[in-house]
Design a protein around this motif. Structure first.
Motif, PDB file in Angstrom:
ATOM      1  N   GLY A  28      -6.839   4.884  -2.361  1.00  0.00           N
ATOM      2  CA  GLY A  28      -7.601   4.985  -3.588  1.00  0.00           C
ATOM      3  C   GLY A  28      -6.787   5.408  -4.784  1.00  0.00           C
ATOM      4  O   GLY A  28      -7.346   5.827  -5.795  1.00  0.00           O
ATOM      5  N   GLY A  29      -5.455   5.284  -4.712  1.00  0.00           N
ATOM      6  CA  GLY A  29      -4.614   5.628  -5.855  1.00  0.00           C
ATOM      7  C   GLY A  29      -4.692   4.566  -6.914  1.00  0.00           C
ATOM      8  O   GLY A  29      -5.493   3.652  -6.873  1.00  0.00           O
ATOM      9  N   ARG A  30      -3.747   4.676  -7.890  1.00  0.00           N
ATOM     10  CA  ARG A  30      -3.797   3.743  -9.011  1.00  0.00           C
ATOM     11  C   ARG A  30      -3.296   2.377  -8.588  1.00  0.00           C
ATOM     12  O   ARG A  30      -2.681   2.189  -7.565  1.00  0.00           O
ATOM     13  N   GLY A  31      -3.575   1.385  -9.420  1.00  0.00           N
ATOM     14  CA  GLY A  31      -3.082   0.037  -9.180  1.00  0.00           C
ATOM     15  C   GLY A  31      -3.985  -0.734  -8.249  1.00  0.00           C
ATOM     16  O   GLY A  31      -5.046  -0.287  -7.835  1.00  0.00           O
ATOM     17  N   GLY A  32      -3.560  -1.959  -7.917  1.00  0.00           N
ATOM     18  CA  GLY A  32      -4.312  -2.795  -7.004  1.00  0.00           C
ATOM     19  C   GLY A  32      -4.113  -2.333  -5.585  1.00  0.00           C
ATOM     20  O   GLY A  32      -3.347  -1.432  -5.309  1.00  0.00           O
ATOM     21  N   ASP A  81       1.650   0.350  -7.441  1.00  0.00           N
ATOM     22  CA  ASP A  81       1.841  -0.222  -8.760  1.00  0.00           C
ATOM     23  C   ASP A  81       2.669  -1.495  -8.716  1.00  0.00           C
ATOM     24  O   ASP A  81       2.437  -2.428  -9.488  1.00  0.00           O
ATOM     25  N   ILE A  82       3.683  -1.518  -7.828  1.00  0.00           N
ATOM     26  CA  ILE A  82       4.574  -2.658  -7.693  1.00  0.00           C
ATOM     27  C   ILE A  82       4.714  -2.989  -6.211  1.00  0.00           C
ATOM     28  O   ILE A  82       4.812  -2.090  -5.387  1.00  0.00           O
ATOM     29  N   ALA A  83       4.738  -4.261  -5.892  1.00  0.00           N
ATOM     30  CA  ALA A  83       5.012  -4.711  -4.526  1.00  0.00           C
ATOM     31  C   ALA A  83       6.305  -5.504  -4.519  1.00  0.00           C
ATOM     32  O   ALA A  83       6.583  -6.258  -5.455  1.00  0.00           O
ATOM     33  N   ILE A  84       7.112  -5.310  -3.476  1.00  0.00           N
ATOM     34  CA  ILE A  84       8.309  -6.119  -3.260  1.00  0.00           C
ATOM     35  C   ILE A  84       8.152  -6.788  -1.904  1.00  0.00           C
ATOM     36  O   ILE A  84       8.097  -6.116  -0.878  1.00  0.00           O
ATOM     37  N   LEU A  85       8.076  -8.113  -1.926  1.00  0.00           N
ATOM     38  CA  LEU A  85       7.871  -8.928  -0.728  1.00  0.00           C
ATOM     39  C   LEU A  85       8.789 -10.141  -0.820  1.00  0.00           C
ATOM     40  O   LEU A  85       9.507 -10.320  -1.790  1.00  0.00           O
ATOM     41  N   THR A  86       8.740 -10.984   0.206  1.00  0.00           N
ATOM     42  CA  THR A  86       9.353 -12.292   0.033  1.00  0.00           C
ATOM     43  C   THR A  86       8.582 -13.050  -1.035  1.00  0.00           C
ATOM     44  O   THR A  86       7.429 -12.717  -1.344  1.00  0.00           O
ATOM     45  N   ALA A  87       9.211 -14.076  -1.572  1.00  0.00           N
ATOM     46  CA  ALA A  87       8.548 -14.878  -2.592  1.00  0.00           C
ATOM     47  C   ALA A  87       7.236 -15.444  -2.064  1.00  0.00           C
ATOM     48  O   ALA A  87       6.239 -15.514  -2.785  1.00  0.00           O
ATOM     49  N   GLU A  88       7.221 -15.832  -0.780  1.00  0.00           N
ATOM     50  CA  GLU A  88       6.003 -16.378  -0.189  1.00  0.00           C
ATOM     51  C   GLU A  88       4.915 -15.315  -0.081  1.00  0.00           C
ATOM     52  O   GLU A  88       3.733 -15.592  -0.301  1.00  0.00           O
ATOM     53  N   GLN A 115      -2.605  -5.909  -9.504  1.00  0.00           N
ATOM     54  CA  GLN A 115      -3.618  -6.095 -10.534  1.00  0.00           C
ATOM     55  C   GLN A 115      -4.075  -4.732 -11.032  1.00  0.00           C
ATOM     56  O   GLN A 115      -4.331  -3.827 -10.254  1.00  0.00           O
ATOM     57  N   GLY A 116      -4.151  -4.579 -12.338  1.00  0.00           N
ATOM     58  CA  GLY A 116      -4.602  -3.330 -12.922  1.00  0.00           C
ATOM     59  C   GLY A 116      -3.501  -2.325 -13.165  1.00  0.00           C
ATOM     60  O   GLY A 116      -3.775  -1.237 -13.685  1.00  0.00           O
ATOM     61  N   ALA A 117      -2.247  -2.635 -12.777  1.00  0.00           N
ATOM     62  CA  ALA A 117      -1.143  -1.702 -13.039  1.00  0.00           C
ATOM     63  C   ALA A 117      -0.952  -1.557 -14.545  1.00  0.00           C
ATOM     64  O   ALA A 117      -1.176  -2.486 -15.319  1.00  0.00           O
ATOM     65  N   ASP A 118      -0.494  -0.367 -14.971  1.00  0.00           N
ATOM     66  CA  ASP A 118      -0.432  -0.077 -16.397  1.00  0.00           C
ATOM     67  C   ASP A 118       0.940  -0.395 -16.990  1.00  0.00           C
ATOM     68  O   ASP A 118       1.835  -0.910 -16.317  1.00  0.00           O
ATOM     69  N   ARG A 130       3.375   1.543 -17.907  1.00  0.00           N
ATOM     70  CA  ARG A 130       4.522   2.249 -17.339  1.00  0.00           C
ATOM     71  C   ARG A 130       5.005   1.571 -16.065  1.00  0.00           C
ATOM     72  O   ARG A 130       6.203   1.555 -15.778  1.00  0.00           O
ATOM     73  N   SER A 131       4.087   1.000 -15.313  1.00  0.00           N
ATOM     74  CA  SER A 131       4.489   0.240 -14.126  1.00  0.00           C
ATOM     75  C   SER A 131       5.276  -0.999 -14.534  1.00  0.00           C
ATOM     76  O   SER A 131       6.259  -1.362 -13.897  1.00  0.00           O
ATOM     77  N   ALA A 132       4.829  -1.665 -15.594  1.00  0.00           N
ATOM     78  CA  ALA A 132       5.566  -2.826 -16.101  1.00  0.00           C
ATOM     79  C   ALA A 132       6.963  -2.422 -16.562  1.00  0.00           C
ATOM     80  O   ALA A 132       7.934  -3.158 -16.356  1.00  0.00           O
ATOM     81  N   ALA A 133       7.076  -1.236 -17.165  1.00  0.00           N
ATOM     82  CA  ALA A 133       8.393  -0.751 -17.593  1.00  0.00           C
ATOM     83  C   ALA A 133       9.293  -0.499 -16.394  1.00  0.00           C
ATOM     84  O   ALA A 133      10.493  -0.789 -16.426  1.00  0.00           O
ATOM     85  N   LEU A 134       8.728   0.051 -15.323  1.00  0.00           N
ATOM     86  CA  LEU A 134       9.508   0.268 -14.111  1.00  0.00           C
ATOM     87  C   LEU A 134       9.982  -1.050 -13.516  1.00  0.00           C
ATOM     88  O   LEU A 134      11.134  -1.172 -13.092  1.00  0.00           O
ATOM     89  N   LEU A 135       9.117  -2.053 -13.510  1.00  0.00           N
ATOM     90  CA  LEU A 135       9.509  -3.351 -12.972  1.00  0.00           C
ATOM     91  C   LEU A 135      10.655  -3.946 -13.780  1.00  0.00           C
ATOM     92  O   LEU A 135      11.610  -4.490 -13.202  1.00  0.00           O
ATOM     93  N   ARG A 136      10.604  -3.838 -15.095  1.00  0.00           N
ATOM     94  CA  ARG A 136      11.702  -4.344 -15.930  1.00  0.00           C
ATOM     95  C   ARG A 136      12.982  -3.578 -15.649  1.00  0.00           C
ATOM     96  O   ARG A 136      14.071  -4.165 -15.572  1.00  0.00           O
TER      97      ARG A 136
END
Length: 261
Positions: free
Chosen positions: A58-62, A87-94, A231-234, A236-242
């Motif tokens: 039940g934390g933040r993000g999708g 906030d961020i997921a790292i998976l294979t492209a598929e 979905q729904g990440a804010d 700051r999450s986008a900044a971390l991804l960059r």
């Protein structure tokens, strides 16, 4: 009040490695991750991922669907994560594409981070077999007294199919140790098998082995690892991804057995 860096308190979900995965969050701390002297040199490596604690549901993000964790190939894995969020997921492209299609991840935010190939390792000090061509690789597998590969995940699925295509599945499997998950190189380091087959970055993680090289290009495969926001990440999450995408320089990736995407 001191401003927190963009990675502070973010949750990064990595579906670990190329084995049957157990999603593990990375809680990034107040210090910049590149200055973390205790971290594994490969930022995507499971040893680094395991340093974080699991978040409460039940934390933040999708959220990853309850009861449906993923393997690194994007297929359903084992276990139940109870709909935990990040906030961020790292998976294979598929895997990213599948979860974006399911509405869990934001497909528009996806960024390819690196490529990983399958390779061979031997115990430190042991002779290195010739695997420079598909024919030499086939002969090396037949000549090896023992070997290990993983049952699940991208490398294990690939290798099981490869020995079928090479027409040597029965001979190889008769002397193979097939592990359900984990590092095949651990068996090689202990002297239990002669060859370890797995992603090069995972072979490099285990002391006491030497990398022979990747499977020949003509018959190898490369997994592309990709990041995306839930979905729904804010913002700051986008900044971390960059930041993450920029931090994974070619030099850093190659030091961990990976290649730029």
């Amino acid at each position: 009040m001191r401003r927190r860096p963009p990675w502070s308190r973010r949750r990064v979900w990595r579906i670990t490695g190329w084995k049957t995965c157990d999603p593990k969050p990375i809680h990034a701390g107040a210090r910049s991750p590149p200055n973390d002297r205790h971290a594994h040199p490969d930022p995507l490596h499971p040893r680094r991922a395991r340093r974080g604690a699991r978040p409460a549901a039940g934390g933040r993000g999708g959220g990853l669907p309850a009861g449906d964790p993923l393997r690194s190939d994007g297929a359903p894995g084992r276990g139940d994560r109870g709909g935990e969020r990040g906030d961020i997921a790292i998976l294979t492209a598929e895997g990213i594409a599948a979860q974006a299609a399911a509405g869990v991840l934001d497909g528009a935010s996806r960024v390819d981070l690196c490529r990983s190939s399958v390779g061979v390792a031997v115990r430190a000090g042991a002779p290195h077999p010739d695997i420079s061509t598909p024919e030499a690789f086939r002969d090396a597998l037949l000549a090896a007294p023992t070997l290990a590969y993983s049952r699940a995940g991208a490398s294990g699925i690939f290798f099981a199919g490869l020995i079928e295509r090479l027409g040597i599945a029965a001979e190889v499997n008769a002397k193979a140790t097939v592990i359900p998950q984990g590092f095949t190189a651990e068996l090689t380091a202990r002297g239990e098998v002669a060859l370890a087959i797995q992603q090069v970055s995972e072979l490099m993680a285990i002391p006491g082995v030497e990398i022979v090289g990747p499977v020949p290009e003509a018959i190898n495969t490369r997994a592309v690892f990709t990041a995306a926001l839930f979905q729904g990440a804010d913002a700051r999450s986008a900044a971390l991804l960059r930041w993450l995408a920029a931090a994974l320089t070619p030099e850093l990736l190659r030091a961990g057995g990976l290649e730029p995407a």
